[in-house]
Design a protein around this motif. Structure first.
Motif, PDB file in Angstrom:
ATOM      1  N   ILE A   1      24.950 -86.535-107.416  1.00  0.00           N
ATOM      2  CA  ILE A   1      25.807 -87.431-107.285  1.00  0.00           C
ATOM      3  C   ILE A   1      25.284 -88.893-108.035  1.00  0.00           C
ATOM      4  CG2 ILE A   1      27.264 -89.167-105.871  1.00  0.00           C
ATOM      5  CD1 ILE A   1      27.660 -86.373-104.037  1.00  0.00           C
ATOM      6  N   THR A   2      24.022 -89.138-107.567  1.00  0.00           N
ATOM      7  CA  THR A   2      23.422 -90.333-108.366  1.00  0.00           C
ATOM      8  C   THR A   2      23.322 -90.333-109.758  1.00  0.00           C
ATOM      9  OG1 THR A   2      21.150 -89.602-107.758  1.00  0.00           O
ATOM     10  CG2 THR A   2      22.337 -90.832-105.990  1.00  0.00           C
ATOM     11  N   GLY A   3      23.311 -89.050-110.461  1.00  0.00           N
ATOM     12  CA  GLY A   3      22.833 -88.927-111.813  1.00  0.00           C
ATOM     13  C   GLY A   3      21.639 -88.863-111.871  1.00  0.00           C
ATOM     14  N   ALA A   4      20.770 -88.343-111.108  1.00  0.00           N
ATOM     15  CA  ALA A   4      19.267 -88.094-111.277  1.00  0.00           C
ATOM     16  C   ALA A   4      19.018 -87.224-112.374  1.00  0.00           C
ATOM     17  CB  ALA A   4      18.605 -87.317-109.968  1.00  0.00           C
ATOM     18  N   GLY A   5      17.986 -87.374-113.084  1.00  0.00           N
ATOM     19  CA  GLY A   5      17.477 -86.806-114.295  1.00  0.00           C
ATOM     20  C   GLY A   5      17.274 -85.310-114.048  1.00  0.00           C
ATOM     21  N   LYS A   6      16.210 -85.019-113.702  1.00  0.00           N
ATOM     22  CA  LYS A   6      16.007 -83.640-112.971  1.00  0.00           C
ATOM     23  C   LYS A   6      15.805 -83.670-111.532  1.00  0.00           C
ATOM     24  CE  LYS A   6      12.865 -82.443-117.219  1.00  0.00           C
ATOM     25  NZ  LYS A   6      13.305 -83.563-118.074  1.00  0.00           N
ATOM     26  N   VAL A   7      16.416 -82.420-110.999  1.00  0.00           N
ATOM     27  CA  VAL A   7      16.212 -82.349-109.722  1.00  0.00           C
ATOM     28  C   VAL A   7      15.843 -80.767-109.282  1.00  0.00           C
ATOM     29  CG1 VAL A   7      17.775 -82.178-107.457  1.00  0.00           C
ATOM     30  CG2 VAL A   7      18.631 -83.665-109.521  1.00  0.00           C
ATOM     31  N   ILE A   8      14.682 -80.954-108.787  1.00  0.00           N
ATOM     32  CA  ILE A   8      13.802 -79.916-108.592  1.00  0.00           C
ATOM     33  C   ILE A   8      13.768 -79.352-107.138  1.00  0.00           C
ATOM     34  CG2 ILE A   8      11.454 -78.836-108.901  1.00  0.00           C
ATOM     35  CD1 ILE A   8      10.999 -81.204-110.886  1.00  0.00           C
ATOM     36  N   ALA A   9      14.465 -78.285-106.816  1.00  0.00           N
ATOM     37  CA  ALA A   9      14.273 -77.560-105.433  1.00  0.00           C
ATOM     38  C   ALA A   9      13.210 -76.692-105.419  1.00  0.00           C
ATOM     39  CB  ALA A   9      15.574 -76.580-105.451  1.00  0.00           C
ATOM     40  N   ILE A  10      12.460 -76.888-104.304  1.00  0.00           N
ATOM     41  CA  ILE A  10      11.153 -76.077-103.857  1.00  0.00           C
ATOM     42  C   ILE A  10      11.199 -75.564-102.816  1.00  0.00           C
ATOM     43  CG2 ILE A  10       8.828 -76.523-103.661  1.00  0.00           C
ATOM     44  CD1 ILE A  10       8.792 -79.075-105.224  1.00  0.00           C
ATOM     45  N   ASP A  11      11.354 -74.233-102.659  1.00  0.00           N
ATOM     46  CA  ASP A  11      11.562 -73.449-101.422  1.00  0.00           C
ATOM     47  C   ASP A  11      10.996 -72.030-101.691  1.00  0.00           C
ATOM     48  OD1 ASP A  11      13.552 -73.747 -98.757  1.00  0.00           O
ATOM     49  OD2 ASP A  11      12.976 -71.543 -99.250  1.00  0.00           O
ATOM     50  N   PRO A  12      10.301 -71.605-100.854  1.00  0.00           N
ATOM     51  CA  PRO A  12       9.588 -70.170-100.583  1.00  0.00           C
ATOM     52  C   PRO A  12      10.694 -68.944-100.932  1.00  0.00           C
ATOM     53  CG  PRO A  12       9.411 -70.750 -98.571  1.00  0.00           C
ATOM     54  CD  PRO A  12      10.152 -72.199 -99.230  1.00  0.00           C
ATOM     55  N   LEU A  13      12.100 -69.152-100.198  1.00  0.00           N
ATOM     56  CA  LEU A  13      13.151 -68.169-100.419  1.00  0.00           C
ATOM     57  C   LEU A  13      14.068 -68.368-101.627  1.00  0.00           C
ATOM     58  CD1 LEU A  13      13.810 -68.251 -96.669  1.00  0.00           C
ATOM     59  CD2 LEU A  13      12.557 -66.787 -97.762  1.00  0.00           C
ATOM     60  N   PRO A  14      14.061 -67.124-102.310  1.00  0.00           N
ATOM     61  CA  PRO A  14      15.102 -67.249-103.531  1.00  0.00           C
ATOM     62  C   PRO A  14      16.543 -67.443-102.943  1.00  0.00           C
ATOM     63  CG  PRO A  14      14.169 -64.865-102.939  1.00  0.00           C
ATOM     64  CD  PRO A  14      13.384 -65.706-102.176  1.00  0.00           C
ATOM     65  N   GLU A  15      17.035 -67.070-101.763  1.00  0.00           N
ATOM     66  CA  GLU A  15      18.446 -67.124-101.609  1.00  0.00           C
ATOM     67  C   GLU A  15      18.645 -68.727-101.225  1.00  0.00           C
ATOM     68  OE1 GLU A  15      16.862 -63.583 -99.096  1.00  0.00           O
ATOM     69  OE2 GLU A  15      16.004 -65.628-100.041  1.00  0.00           O
ATOM     70  N   LYS A  16      17.374 -69.560-100.844  1.00  0.00           N
ATOM     71  CA  LYS A  16      17.752 -70.796-100.737  1.00  0.00           C
ATOM     72  C   LYS A  16      17.405 -71.622-102.075  1.00  0.00           C
ATOM     73  CE  LYS A  16      17.759 -71.549 -96.122  1.00  0.00           C
ATOM     74  NZ  LYS A  16      16.415 -72.187 -95.611  1.00  0.00           N
ATOM     75  N   ARG A  17      16.801 -71.273-102.757  1.00  0.00           N
ATOM     76  CA  ARG A  17      16.766 -71.914-104.154  1.00  0.00           C
ATOM     77  C   ARG A  17      18.026 -71.571-105.052  1.00  0.00           C
ATOM     78  NH1 ARG A  17      11.553 -69.280-104.231  1.00  0.00           N
ATOM     79  NH2 ARG A  17      12.056 -67.714-105.876  1.00  0.00           N
ATOM     80  N   GLU A  18      18.681 -70.585-104.862  1.00  0.00           N
ATOM     81  CA  GLU A  18      20.128 -70.209-105.556  1.00  0.00           C
ATOM     82  C   GLU A  18      21.331 -71.102-104.832  1.00  0.00           C
ATOM     83  OE1 GLU A  18      23.187 -66.402-105.800  1.00  0.00           O
ATOM     84  OE2 GLU A  18      21.035 -65.822-105.212  1.00  0.00           O
ATOM     85  N   LEU A  19      21.151 -71.333-103.491  1.00  0.00           N
ATOM     86  CA  LEU A  19      22.087 -72.336-103.108  1.00  0.00           C
ATOM     87  C   LEU A  19      21.601 -73.776-103.769  1.00  0.00           C
ATOM     88  CD1 LEU A  19      21.966 -71.418 -99.145  1.00  0.00           C
ATOM     89  CD2 LEU A  19      24.048 -71.251-100.607  1.00  0.00           C
ATOM     90  N   ALA A  20      20.477 -74.185-103.861  1.00  0.00           N
ATOM     91  CA  ALA A  20      20.198 -75.358-104.450  1.00  0.00           C
ATOM     92  C   ALA A  20      20.645 -75.510-105.751  1.00  0.00           C
ATOM     93  CB  ALA A  20      18.566 -75.422-104.425  1.00  0.00           C
ATOM     94  N   THR A  21      20.640 -74.482-106.308  1.00  0.00           N
ATOM     95  CA  THR A  21      21.227 -74.499-107.789  1.00  0.00           C
ATOM     96  C   THR A  21      22.682 -74.849-107.978  1.00  0.00           C
ATOM     97  OG1 THR A  21      19.210 -73.110-108.637  1.00  0.00           O
ATOM     98  CG2 THR A  21      21.428 -73.066-110.214  1.00  0.00           C
ATOM     99  N   ALA A  22      23.337 -74.084-106.952  1.00  0.00           N
ATOM    100  CA  ALA A  22      24.760 -74.318-106.792  1.00  0.00           C
ATOM    101  C   ALA A  22      25.173 -75.597-106.429  1.00  0.00           C
ATOM    102  CB  ALA A  22      25.531 -73.368-105.768  1.00  0.00           C
ATOM    103  N   LEU A  23      24.279 -76.357-105.923  1.00  0.00           N
ATOM    104  CA  LEU A  23      24.530 -77.668-105.456  1.00  0.00           C
ATOM    105  C   LEU A  23      23.913 -78.786-106.046  1.00  0.00           C
ATOM    106  CD1 LEU A  23      23.894 -77.073-101.580  1.00  0.00           C
ATOM    107  CD2 LEU A  23      25.841 -78.155-102.753  1.00  0.00           C
ATOM    108  N   GLY A  24      23.263 -78.530-107.363  1.00  0.00           N
ATOM    109  CA  GLY A  24      22.843 -79.430-108.393  1.00  0.00           C
ATOM    110  C   GLY A  24      21.634 -79.364-108.841  1.00  0.00           C
ATOM    111  N   ALA A  25      20.655 -78.417-108.369  1.00  0.00           N
ATOM    112  CA  ALA A  25      19.349 -78.521-108.785  1.00  0.00           C
ATOM    113  C   ALA A  25      19.255 -78.031-110.260  1.00  0.00           C
ATOM    114  CB  ALA A  25      18.315 -77.535-107.953  1.00  0.00           C
ATOM    115  N   THR A  26      18.529 -78.729-111.062  1.00  0.00           N
ATOM    116  CA  THR A  26      18.394 -78.408-112.516  1.00  0.00           C
ATOM    117  C   THR A  26      17.202 -77.461-112.799  1.00  0.00           C
ATOM    118  OG1 THR A  26      16.866 -80.326-112.942  1.00  0.00           O
ATOM    119  CG2 THR A  26      19.262 -80.656-113.361  1.00  0.00           C
ATOM    120  N   HIS A  27      16.218 -77.296-111.645  1.00  0.00           N
ATOM    121  CA  HIS A  27      15.083 -76.330-111.666  1.00  0.00           C
ATOM    122  C   HIS A  27      14.646 -75.929-110.523  1.00  0.00           C
ATOM    123  CE1 HIS A  27      14.722 -79.232-115.456  1.00  0.00           C
ATOM    124  NE2 HIS A  27      13.995 -77.987-116.015  1.00  0.00           N
ATOM    125  N   THR A  28      13.977 -74.753-110.380  1.00  0.00           N
ATOM    126  CA  THR A  28      13.654 -74.422-109.028  1.00  0.00           C
ATOM    127  C   THR A  28      12.319 -73.990-109.057  1.00  0.00           C
ATOM    128  OG1 THR A  28      14.474 -72.284-109.427  1.00  0.00           O
ATOM    129  CG2 THR A  28      16.140 -73.608-108.214  1.00  0.00           C
TER     130      THR A  28
END
Length: 362
Positions: free
Chosen positions: A203-230
């Protein structure tokens, strides 16, 4: 009379019935409609954080005002409200300098020396109120400065998770970090709080938003919510991956787990001048620090309790963000369950593969 999930002893919750007192002058009686399961509750249930027992946990809730005390000015019967554990008095040093989340005034917090407000059905035994809310219960009796009225069009199951997860995660981005459009943000831990932080960074317009988590399911959710990289948090080259993605580290690293390793990782992935913000409830013996070279690089480390929120202002804004399609709360909610399945919900939380479970009351 109200049905509640009661923590009788460390380990699990039992369903019982309690009686709540009539609202005092500044108190509000709320029919609870929905309540999220938060990892903070699990810390108390498992005994990592001590609390007088028996007690009713729960602090991430929404409901409808049933009755108000004689001096209540902020809400009225029939209002739809979201509760927040960071109750404020409005006139201490913290409140008047805009740091409402740090208020610890006894005017808005009950302690065990005061007359009981919740008792076990048919007896005088006091049931402790946890975090001044105790929302794993069909009703809540709280201070008026622990809730705020919201738009009645807002679905209350979505509104509930704003009360903690979203307020903390989004608040960290909006308030504690003041993310500037184009800056790089990393979020470590993609549970409810972390996912809300990722959504807010978008929402703030961050450039790169990196989601760091050990579980692929959580990284997939993060991508749906705006993560540009995992990044897999358990990867041996996790730090190197972040450095490569960002060209030298992130401006903001937000820790949303509450573990020593993830807090240390937050510091390691900062660029020169970057800030690590710790949101998770760390074990009480944990210490997080900056090394000599971190200090020479002007790196910063901070906590941000409840995202440094100013909840009477922030919560209605977050509701508006949802109503306008900016804030994605639907993806964060993994399931809706009855109160009787609360222990199953916490077991699912321990597995770590899904986001928020929300109790829905009839």
């Amino acid at each position: 009379m109200a049905k509640a999930a009661i923590l009788e002893q460390v380990g699990s919750l039992t369903i019982g019935e309690v009686e709540l007192a009539e609202p005092g002058p500044h108190e509000v009686l709320i029919d609870t409609k929905a309540c999220g399961l938060c990892h903070s509750d699990l810390h108390f249930i498992d005994g990592a954080y001590p609390h007088p027992l028996p007690a009713i946990p729960g602090h991430e809730a929404a409901g409808v005002v049933k009755a108000v005390g004689s001096e209540v000015k902020t809400v009225k019967r029939g209002d739809h409200v979201v509760t927040c554990l960071s109750a404020f008095c409005g006139h201490c040093e913290f409140c008047v300098t805009g740091q409402m989340a740090l208020c610890v005034s006894k005017e808005v917090r009950r302690d065990q020396t005061q007359a009981p407000r919740i008792t076990r059905k048919g007896s005088d035994e006091t049931v402790a109120q946890m975090l001044n809310l105790s929302s794993f219960c069909e009703q809540m009796l709280i201070h008026e400065h622990a809730c705020v009225a919201i738009d009645k069009e807002m679905p209350l199951d979505r509104a509930a998770i704003i009360g903690c997860a979203v307020t903390t995660g989004a608040g960290a981005v909006f308030n504690a970090c003041s993310v500037v459009p184009g800056e790089a943000v990393a979020v470590i831990g993609c549970g409810g709080v972390g996912l809300a932080a990722i959504n807010a960074a978008r929402i703030t317009g961050a450039g790169k938003v990196i989601a760091i988590d050990p579980l692929p399911e959580k990284r997939e959710l993060a991508t749906a919510l705006g993560a540009t990289h995992t990044v897999d948090a358990m990867a041996e080259d996790a730090v190197e991956q972040v450095m490569k993605i960002t060209g030298g580290g992130v401006h903001h690293a937000i820790e949303a787990v509450g573990r020593q390793a993830s807090a240390d990782l937050a510091v390691k992935i900062l660029r020169r001048g970057g800030t690590a913000t710790i949101l998770g409830m760390m074990p009480l013996d944990c210490k997080v620090g900056l090394g000599a070279m971190d200090l020479l690089a002007s790196k910063k480390l901070q906590g941000a309790i409840m995202g440094n929120n100013r909840f009477p202002v922030d919560l209605p804004r977050l509701v508006d963000f949802y109503m306008r399609g900016l804030l994605d709360l639907d993806t964060i909610i993994a399931e809706r369950i009855p109160l009787e399945k609360i222990n199953e919900g916490f077991e699912k939380m321990k597995q770590g593969t899904s986001a928020r479970s929300v109790i829905v009351f009839d």
